[in-house]
Design a protein around this motif. Structure first.
Motif, short mmCIF file in Angstrom:
data_model
loop_
_atom_site.label_atom_id
_atom_site.label_comp_id
_atom_site.label_asym_id
_atom_site.label_seq_id
_atom_site.Cartn_x
_atom_site.Cartn_y
_atom_site.Cartn_z
N UNK A 190 9.81 86.61 19.31
CA UNK A 190 9.29 87.90 19.92
C UNK A 190 8.93 86.98 21.53
N UNK A 191 8.98 87.35 22.31
CA UNK A 191 8.74 86.65 23.69
C UNK A 191 8.41 87.21 24.28
N UNK A 192 6.73 88.10 24.03
CA UNK A 192 5.83 88.34 24.29
C UNK A 192 5.16 89.36 23.76
N UNK A 193 3.50 89.55 24.03
CA UNK A 193 2.98 91.02 23.23
C UNK A 193 2.26 91.54 23.93
N UNK A 233 -0.02 82.55 22.40
CA UNK A 233 -0.50 81.79 23.74
C UNK A 233 -0.23 80.10 23.57
N UNK A 234 -0.38 79.46 21.91
CA UNK A 234 0.18 78.27 21.92
C UNK A 234 1.59 77.80 21.98
N UNK A 235 2.15 79.26 21.95
CA UNK A 235 3.48 78.65 22.16
C UNK A 235 4.49 79.49 23.72
N UNK A 236 3.00 79.62 24.62
CA UNK A 236 2.61 80.24 25.88
C UNK A 236 3.79 80.66 26.15
N UNK A 237 3.63 81.88 25.34
CA UNK A 237 4.21 83.51 25.72
C UNK A 237 3.51 84.21 26.29
N UNK A 238 3.96 85.00 26.82
CA UNK A 238 2.98 86.14 27.70
C UNK A 238 2.08 86.67 26.87
N UNK A 239 0.74 86.93 26.90
CA UNK A 239 0.87 87.83 25.99
C UNK A 239 -0.25 88.90 27.27
#
Length: 234
Positions: free
Chosen positions: A95-98, A124-130
């Motif tokens: 996945x790219x965002x949450x 967050x650890x993977x620096x993907x938008x939350x």
């Protein structure tokens, strides 16, 4: 290939203090989905999987909102057959965002849900938008980095305000004040619109450096969707 966004709904269907029906809030899913669905692939999940409860009050409240009415009529399969969160966790790298939809439900289940907290930590650890809207930002209150630091430390954040909760006549039934908890964990970083119920969306960063998107209330849903697309550079 289109980016993939994981959308999370509550499984909580009752307010514990009153047994009154609750769940996720219609426009807070309908409006972001309207913005997102033609540009990203979405997967819908919930703690329990299966049908995620839609707050019936939100149907009545937004019965003249065209986007919500159309969504309710045409997209029921999205929330009737959700994936269980624990089944999603092993596939988080896909996945790219949450994004978390609001409603009062998340205050009672997703706030404490360990699988949800693990998902947020991994994104967050993977620096993907939350991201989250209205009561949805409650999911970040207990979220931490892998080293145990609060994810919202020094972040700017918004969410359903105390004034809005009072005006909704729900304050006495909530287990905590969302505004107060967000303000505390962020170190005074909670902000809100100049007027209750006005649109307010904040883009900040988690401690890990991931993009953090929060919206204050139902009016903020579409803008949260737009901010997700901007974070994904679409």
């Amino acid at each position: 290939m289109a980016p993939k966004v994981l959308i999370v709904l509550t499984s909580q269907d009752k307010i514990p203090a009153t047994r009154h029906p609750t769940g996720w809030f219609l426009p807070e899913f309908a409006h972001p989905w309207e913005v997102l669905h033609q540009k990203v692939d979405v997967v819908i999940a919930s703690p329990n999987g299966g049908e995620a409860p839609l707050d019936p009050g939100s149907i009545t409240m937004f019965e003249e909102d065209a986007v919500s009415v159309k969504f309710l009529k045409e997209q029921k399969s999205l929330w009737q057959r959700t994936v269980k969160l624990s089944d999603v966790l092993p596939r988080v790298s896909g996945f790219d965002a949450l994004f978390y939809v609001g409603g009062h439900g998340p205050m009672f289940d997703l706030h404490y849900d360990q699988t949800s907290l693990a998902l947020i930590q991994a994104f967050s650890a993977a620096k993907r938008p939350v991201s989250a809207v209205c009561h949805g930002p409650t999911v970040f209150v207990k979220a931490t980095t892998r080293s145990g630091e609060p994810l919202l430390s020094h972040a700017t954040v918004t969410g359903f305000s105390n004034v809005e909760e009072d005006q909704a006549a729900m304050t006495e039934f909530m287990p905590y004040s969302l505004e107060d908890e967000l303000n505390k964990v962020s170190g005074g970083g909670y902000v809100k619109a100049d007027k209750p119920w006005a649109e307010k969306v904040v883009v900040s960063k988690t401690v890990d450096g991931a993009i953090l998107i929060t919206g204050q209330n139902p009016a903020s849903g579409a803008r949260v969707g737009e901010a997700i697309l901007e974070a994904l550079k679409i």
